[in-house]
Scaffold this motif. Structure first.
Motif, mmCIF file in Angstrom:
data_model
loop_
_atom_site.group_PDB
_atom_site.id
_atom_site.type_symbol
_atom_site.label_atom_id
_atom_site.label_comp_id
_atom_site.label_asym_id
_atom_site.label_seq_id
_atom_site.Cartn_x
_atom_site.Cartn_y
_atom_site.Cartn_z
ATOM 1 N N PRO A 82 2.161 6.285 -6.369
ATOM 2 C CA PRO A 82 2.993 5.543 -5.418
ATOM 3 C C PRO A 82 3.126 4.081 -5.843
ATOM 4 C CG PRO A 82 0.801 5.915 -4.493
ATOM 5 C CD PRO A 82 0.826 6.586 -5.834
ATOM 6 N N ALA A 83 4.302 3.555 -5.674
ATOM 7 C CA ALA A 83 4.610 2.194 -6.114
ATOM 8 C C ALA A 83 4.546 1.223 -4.932
ATOM 9 C CB ALA A 83 6.012 2.160 -6.732
ATOM 10 N N ALA A 84 4.527 -0.045 -5.260
ATOM 11 C CA ALA A 84 4.513 -1.093 -4.229
ATOM 12 C C ALA A 84 5.676 -0.890 -3.248
ATOM 13 C CB ALA A 84 4.587 -2.470 -4.879
ATOM 14 N N GLU A 85 6.827 -0.457 -3.754
ATOM 15 C CA GLU A 85 7.999 -0.267 -2.890
ATOM 16 C C GLU A 85 7.727 0.812 -1.834
ATOM 17 O OE1 GLU A 85 8.912 0.290 -6.689
ATOM 18 O OE2 GLU A 85 8.228 -1.762 -6.388
ATOM 19 N N ASP A 86 7.009 1.881 -2.230
ATOM 20 C CA ASP A 86 6.688 2.942 -1.279
ATOM 21 C C ASP A 86 5.850 2.377 -0.135
ATOM 22 O OD1 ASP A 86 7.844 5.175 -2.798
ATOM 23 O OD2 ASP A 86 6.197 4.827 -4.203
ATOM 24 N N GLU A 104 0.571 -8.978 2.982
ATOM 25 C CA GLU A 104 -0.442 -9.710 2.206
ATOM 26 C C GLU A 104 -1.604 -8.821 1.756
ATOM 27 O OE1 GLU A 104 -0.548 -11.326 6.517
ATOM 28 O OE2 GLU A 104 0.951 -10.719 5.056
ATOM 29 N N ASP A 105 -1.655 -7.562 2.217
ATOM 30 C CA ASP A 105 -2.668 -6.604 1.768
ATOM 31 C C ASP A 105 -2.263 -5.897 0.476
ATOM 32 O OD1 ASP A 105 -4.102 -7.066 4.156
ATOM 33 O OD2 ASP A 105 -3.060 -5.427 5.196
ATOM 34 N N MET A 106 -1.034 -6.131 0.030
ATOM 35 C CA MET A 106 -0.468 -5.330 -1.060
ATOM 36 C C MET A 106 -1.304 -5.341 -2.339
ATOM 37 S SD MET A 106 1.766 -3.132 -1.740
ATOM 38 C CE MET A 106 2.642 -3.300 -0.228
ATOM 39 N N GLU A 107 -1.822 -6.473 -2.740
ATOM 40 C CA GLU A 107 -2.596 -6.528 -3.979
ATOM 41 C C GLU A 107 -3.826 -5.611 -3.877
ATOM 42 O OE1 GLU A 107 -4.995 -9.785 -6.677
ATOM 43 O OE2 GLU A 107 -3.351 -10.506 -5.409
ATOM 44 N N THR A 108 -4.513 -5.668 -2.747
ATOM 45 C CA THR A 108 -5.684 -4.819 -2.532
ATOM 46 C C THR A 108 -5.287 -3.351 -2.496
ATOM 47 O OG1 THR A 108 -6.730 -6.597 -1.280
ATOM 48 C CG2 THR A 108 -7.642 -4.393 -0.998
ATOM 49 N N ILE A 109 -4.189 -3.036 -1.824
ATOM 50 C CA ILE A 109 -3.705 -1.657 -1.740
ATOM 51 C C ILE A 109 -3.417 -1.116 -3.135
ATOM 52 C CG2 ILE A 109 -1.743 -0.224 -0.997
ATOM 53 C CD1 ILE A 109 -1.717 -2.040 1.580
#
Length: 162
Positions: free
Chosen positions: A40-44, A10-15
């Protein structure tokens, strides 16, 4: 108070927002190619989260930094040219480190955290990333040579022996 915790899905958007800010900073400081395209992409980051090796720096409510700390052999570090590693002991590697620019010292926080878990560290950065080279060198890392990423691009490699 420095707070670091494992990153969550759930931190992904902020990251990803932090990475966007970091990419913009890199472009503005003459380093337009290190994190170009979709890296770096979300998948990484999702892979890192799945392996419990992605961490966020936060002040309780707001995440302002992110980094991967990976203990174990990095395939990109198996071959090094124009030098050599300081030792072949087990090590931890710091990767994908970025801050959103609101809090100074994300690198120091990530480094202190990593040192508390492993006293043999490796890190690499792009030849154009003067900011990161300065931070790495003033933090006691020694330049060891050149390593290559999966896409064949060279990086300056450093090691810290604590």
């Amino acid at each position: 108070i420095v707070m670091i915790r494992l990153a969550k899905q759930e931190d992904m958007e902020t990251i990803l927002d932090i990475v966007k800010t970091a990419k913009e900073y890199m472009k503005q400081t003459g380093n337009a190619t290190q994190w170009s395209g979709n890296y770096p992409a979300a998948e990484d980051f999702m892979k890192d989260i799945g392996k419990d090796q992605l961490f966020v720096c936060h002040d309780g409510d707001v995440i302002y930094g992110v980094f991967a700390f990976i203990i174990g052999d990095d395939p990109n570090y198996a071959y090094i040219e124009d030098g050599g590693w300081l030792n072949n002991k087990p090590y931890g590697a710091i990767h994908r480190i970025a801050g959103n620019g609101t809090v100074k010292g994300v690198f120091r926080e990530a480094l202190d955290f990593s040192k508390s878990r492993m006293n043999n560290l490796r890190i690499d950065t792009h030849a154009d990333n003067r900011t990161m080279q300065h931070l790495i060198e003033k933090s006691g890392f020694q330049k060891c040579g050149i390593v290559y990423m999966d896409d064949g691009s060279p990086r300056i490699a450093y090691q810290y022996e604590g």
